[in-house]
Structures are given as C-alpha cells and as structure tokens.
Design a protein around this motif. Structure first.
Motif, mmCIF file in Angstrom:
data_model
loop_
_atom_site.group_PDB
_atom_site.id
_atom_site.type_symbol
_atom_site.label_atom_id
_atom_site.label_comp_id
_atom_site.label_asym_id
_atom_site.label_seq_id
_atom_site.Cartn_x
_atom_site.Cartn_y
_atom_site.Cartn_z
ATOM 1 N N LEU A 1 49.267 24.402 76.706
ATOM 2 C CA LEU A 1 49.496 25.761 77.216
ATOM 3 C C LEU A 1 50.988 26.096 77.173
ATOM 4 N N ARG A 2 51.268 27.382 77.011
ATOM 5 C CA ARG A 2 52.657 27.823 76.949
ATOM 6 C C ARG A 2 52.905 28.897 78.010
ATOM 7 N N VAL A 3 54.155 28.963 78.469
ATOM 8 C CA VAL A 3 54.537 29.937 79.480
ATOM 9 C C VAL A 3 55.679 30.794 78.922
ATOM 10 N N TYR A 4 55.700 32.026 79.315
ATOM 11 C CA TYR A 4 56.708 32.998 78.870
ATOM 12 C C TYR A 4 58.077 32.631 79.421
ATOM 13 N N LYS A 5 59.072 32.537 78.552
ATOM 14 C CA LYS A 5 60.449 32.302 78.997
ATOM 15 C C LYS A 5 61.085 33.657 79.315
ATOM 16 N N ARG A 6 60.619 34.245 80.382
ATOM 17 C CA ARG A 6 61.093 35.580 80.757
ATOM 18 C C ARG A 6 62.583 35.536 81.084
ATOM 19 N N ASN A 7 63.326 36.447 80.510
ATOM 20 C CA ASN A 7 64.764 36.497 80.728
ATOM 21 C C ASN A 7 65.084 37.375 81.926
ATOM 22 N N ARG A 8 65.469 36.763 83.030
ATOM 23 C CA ARG A 8 65.914 37.502 84.205
ATOM 24 C C ARG A 8 67.433 37.626 84.156
ATOM 25 N N MET A 9 67.944 38.710 84.656
ATOM 26 C CA MET A 9 69.392 38.946 84.611
ATOM 27 C C MET A 9 69.915 39.240 86.012
ATOM 28 N N ILE A 10 70.931 38.509 86.411
ATOM 29 C CA ILE A 10 71.560 38.706 87.719
ATOM 30 C C ILE A 10 72.972 39.232 87.490
ATOM 31 N N VAL A 11 73.240 40.396 88.030
ATOM 32 C CA VAL A 11 74.542 41.044 87.863
ATOM 33 C C VAL A 11 75.258 41.036 89.211
ATOM 34 N N THR B 1 77.051 42.299 79.003
ATOM 35 C CA THR B 1 77.602 43.642 78.807
ATOM 36 C C THR B 1 76.658 44.503 77.974
ATOM 37 N N LEU B 2 76.146 43.935 76.859
ATOM 38 C CA LEU B 2 75.240 44.690 76.003
ATOM 39 C C LEU B 2 73.895 44.911 76.699
ATOM 40 N N ALA B 3 73.436 43.902 77.456
ATOM 41 C CA ALA B 3 72.183 44.048 78.194
ATOM 42 C C ALA B 3 72.292 45.171 79.218
ATOM 43 N N MET B 4 73.443 45.290 79.878
ATOM 44 C CA MET B 4 73.629 46.357 80.847
ATOM 45 C C MET B 4 73.704 47.716 80.155
ATOM 46 N N GLN B 5 74.297 47.762 78.969
ATOM 47 C CA GLN B 5 74.304 49.007 78.206
ATOM 48 C C GLN B 5 72.871 49.437 77.895
ATOM 49 N N TYR B 6 72.056 48.461 77.526
ATOM 50 C CA TYR B 6 70.645 48.758 77.244
ATOM 51 C C TYR B 6 69.967 49.324 78.489
ATOM 52 N N MET B 7 70.150 48.681 79.628
ATOM 53 C CA MET B 7 69.502 49.125 80.857
ATOM 54 C C MET B 7 69.919 50.546 81.230
ATOM 55 N N GLU B 8 71.160 50.881 80.974
ATOM 56 C CA GLU B 8 71.637 52.223 81.311
ATOM 57 C C GLU B 8 71.004 53.302 80.434
ATOM 58 N N LEU B 9 70.464 52.905 79.277
ATOM 59 C CA LEU B 9 69.793 53.847 78.384
ATOM 60 C C LEU B 9 68.301 53.989 78.687
ATOM 61 N N VAL B 10 67.810 53.159 79.582
ATOM 62 C CA VAL B 10 66.411 53.224 80.015
ATOM 63 C C VAL B 10 66.337 54.117 81.253
ATOM 64 N N PRO B 11 65.337 55.001 81.352
ATOM 65 C CA PRO B 11 65.213 55.827 82.567
ATOM 66 C C PRO B 11 65.267 54.968 83.826
ATOM 67 N N GLN B 12 65.967 55.436 84.844
ATOM 68 C CA GLN B 12 66.191 54.628 86.036
ATOM 69 C C GLN B 12 64.888 54.158 86.674
ATOM 70 N N ALA B 13 63.865 55.002 86.666
ATOM 71 C CA ALA B 13 62.583 54.640 87.282
ATOM 72 C C ALA B 13 61.907 53.485 86.567
ATOM 73 N N GLN B 14 62.348 53.174 85.335
ATOM 74 C CA GLN B 14 61.728 52.095 84.565
ATOM 75 C C GLN B 14 62.570 50.819 84.551
ATOM 76 N N ARG B 15 63.735 50.841 85.189
ATOM 77 C CA ARG B 15 64.573 49.647 85.209
ATOM 78 C C ARG B 15 63.981 48.629 86.189
ATOM 79 N N PRO B 16 63.670 47.427 85.722
ATOM 80 C CA PRO B 16 62.945 46.463 86.565
ATOM 81 C C PRO B 16 63.835 45.713 87.551
ATOM 82 N N VAL B 17 64.516 46.464 88.399
ATOM 83 C CA VAL B 17 65.368 45.850 89.419
ATOM 84 C C VAL B 17 64.481 45.296 90.531
#
Length: 341
Positions: free
Chosen positions: A79-89, A116-132
């Motif tokens: 079995l395999r598990v998702y290596k979900r990338n969590r980000m802590i700022v 830095t690039l990941a945060m740029q990406y998040m800022e381009l996503v609608p705020q209601a969809q940012r998985p904070v």
C-alpha cells in the motif's frame, strides 16, 4: 482570515457543513452517500482525518505516472500513502516588546517549490480556497477530495452496488486504464520552465528524454497553450500569463503546449478548482475525477456509484439509476408506487 471549527459533533459523528443547526452529526444512509439526519451529501460531513485522506490519495496515485508523490506504507503489503506537501510560513510580528512570530500552516501546497514561489501561487488562488489550517478553505479542500475524487470511483471495496465478478473486473480495468492514460497532477512553475519539467518527468518514468517532449507536444494537439510569440497565454482563459508569476502545467496536455493561471486550472464540466491539482485529461479538456468518470460510465443518482451493469434505469432527462435505487428517498418505494413524499 476567519477561523472555523473543524471538530466533530458532540456525538463523535462528523458535523454537517450545510445544515449545522439541524444536524446532530453524520448518520449514514444504508446505501446512499448521504446523511439521514439532514439529507446532505456525505461530502458535506467529511469523516476521518488527514491520515485517511492521505491513504485514499495514495491509492489513487499508485501505479500511475504520479506515483512519485506517494510512499510505501511500512508493513502495508504494498500500500502507498500520499506524500502531501504541507507548508508552514512563519512571519515575525513587529512590536515594542520582544519579537514574536505568527505561524500559518497550509494543509496542502504544490510540491517541489521554494516557499517564495509557493506563496506567490497561494496569493493567486481565491482566498476562500486557500487551505489554511483551521479555516473554511481547509474544510473546502477536504470536501472537494470527497466530491471530486470519491473512493468508490477507484476501489471496488468501497462500492456497495457491484453485483458480479464481471462488474468488478470492468471497474478494475477502467481504473487501471485511467491511471495509465488520463490521471495527472498539475505542476507549478514559472512560464517558460516547461522544458525542465518535461526532463524531470522523463527521468521519473525512465523514458528517453528526446522522445518524451515530442510525445507530450503531440498530446497537446490544438490547445495552443504557452507561447504564441507575444507572450505566454493561459489555456483556460486565453489571457496573458506574466513571466514572473507561477503557472500550472499539466504533463498530459504537454509541457510545451499548455499552461494555466492557478485560478483557471478547473474542471471543464463543473468549473471548480481541481483539488490538490489532481486532473483527468480527456478530449483536450481538464476534468475532475468525478466528471471524467461520468463521461465513460453512467452514475447512479441514488447511491452515487458508477453503473457497471448492463441494465439500469434512465429517466427522460438523462439521469440514471441502478434499478434497485430508483425509489423515493424517504420511504424507498418505487416511482411507480404512489407515496406521500
């Protein structure tokens, strides 16, 4: 950003996100993917937690070109598990007193990026969809995992309506096929970096680097995506993509033939953002898992599972049911039998 409660109800069952006041917690129907208490979909009461979600995603991505985003479960029998990338700022809070820090946790972020690039990406996503973590965006991500990538579209063990070995075999063959030919996970990079992504993908799959870009470009066909001589253009909205802002690439569409604004990387059927950038590429279009599967097999409006049997009920408006599920939601009577509901 408003914080919301993600705790289960007092009785331990997952609370409803739609009818919180009238629902005491998820009470599953015997075969419908719905709550008996409030009538809402099971996706509005996402059960389990991160570990269960990661197992579900690991099963989906295993045996596909995206398997590098998974890891083997120790002692899990393959079995395999998702290596979900969590980000802590962590940001310093300036005050007259000793400096303190404000920490924000994203339950998911695109893999392989500098922060830095990941945060740029998040800022381009609608705020209601940012998985904070602890916000409505994180809850919406879990809801979309259940809605766009239902476990019963990939695992016969999660289905209640497969009635024969033949139906099980048909489903397994279908899942194997879409993993090999259609399933993908979007990659975030700056416009013009498609070549590097293409070479990295060729390395992962062990294919010849010279052949991989040519195959991917031909797959893009008429998408006419990235650079039209005047600059990079979004395959979704056809608007310009600035060179210094992150974009989403889909390997199935061709690293040199298509890219999207982060907010434009959506299912062509329902228009919703593709959760964790998981897409299904078919007929030169992006689909979420749910709506791609429905282009191949009908879906039962009763149990929400795909229909693999030969005979089923079809209404005049095109909706479909397993014969045994074409009945009143409340009393279970056939539409041919009058009832008070």
């Amino acid at each position: 950003m408003e914080k919301v409660s993600v705790e289960p109800s007092a009785g331990g069952a997952a609370a409803c996100r739609v009818g919180e006041e009238s629902c005491s917690g998820f009470q599953p129907h015997s075969w419908r993917k719905a709550c008996v208490s409030c009538g809402c979909s099971a996706a509005d009461h996402p059960p389990g937690g991160d570990a269960e979600d990661d197992r579900h995603m690991g099963r989906l991505l295993a045996d596909s070109p995206c398997a590098h985003l998974t890891a083997k479960v120790k002692g899990g029998g393959g079995l395999r598990v998702y290596k979900r990338n969590r980000m802590i700022v962590t940001n310093p809070v300036v005050s007259r007193r000793d400096p303190t820090f404000n920490t924000t946790t994203y339950e998911w972020a695109p893999a392989g990026l500098a922060q830095t690039l990941a945060m740029q990406y998040m800022e381009l996503v609608p705020q209601a969809q940012r998985p904070v973590s602890g916000t409505g965006g994180a809850l919406e991500r879990r809801r979309q995992l259940f809605g766009q990538l239902p476990a019963y579209d990939q695992d016969p063990m999660k289905c209640q309506s497969l009635a024969s070995e033949e139906e099980i075999a048909s489903m397994l063959l279908f899942v194997k096929s879409y993993k090999r030919e259609v399933l993908g996970v979007g990659e975030v990079a700056l416009p013009g970096e498609g070549q590097a992504l293409s070479e990295a993908a060729a390395q992962r799959t062990g294919k010849d680097r010279k052949d991989a870009p040519r195959q991917q470009d031909s797959a893009a066909g008429s998408t006419n995506g990235t650079d039209d001589g005047a600059g990079h253009r979004c395959t979704g909205c056809r608007g310009e993509v600035a060179k210094e802002t992150p974009a989403v690439y889909a390997g199935r569409a061709g690293y040199h033939g298509a890219l999207w604004h982060p907010a434009c990387f959506v299912c062509s059927e329902c228009g919703r953002a593709l959760v964790d950038l998981v897409y299904f590429w078919s007929n030169q279009k992006l689909f979420c898992g749910r709506h791609f599967c429905q282009t191949v097999w009908p879906r039962c409006c009763g149990c929400d599972e795909l229909i693999f049997c030969q005979s089923f009920h079809t209404a005049k408006d095109g909706r479909t049911w397993h014969h045994q599920h074409s009945c009143c939601w409340r009393c279970g009577r056939s539409p041919d039998t009058p009832c008070q509901h």
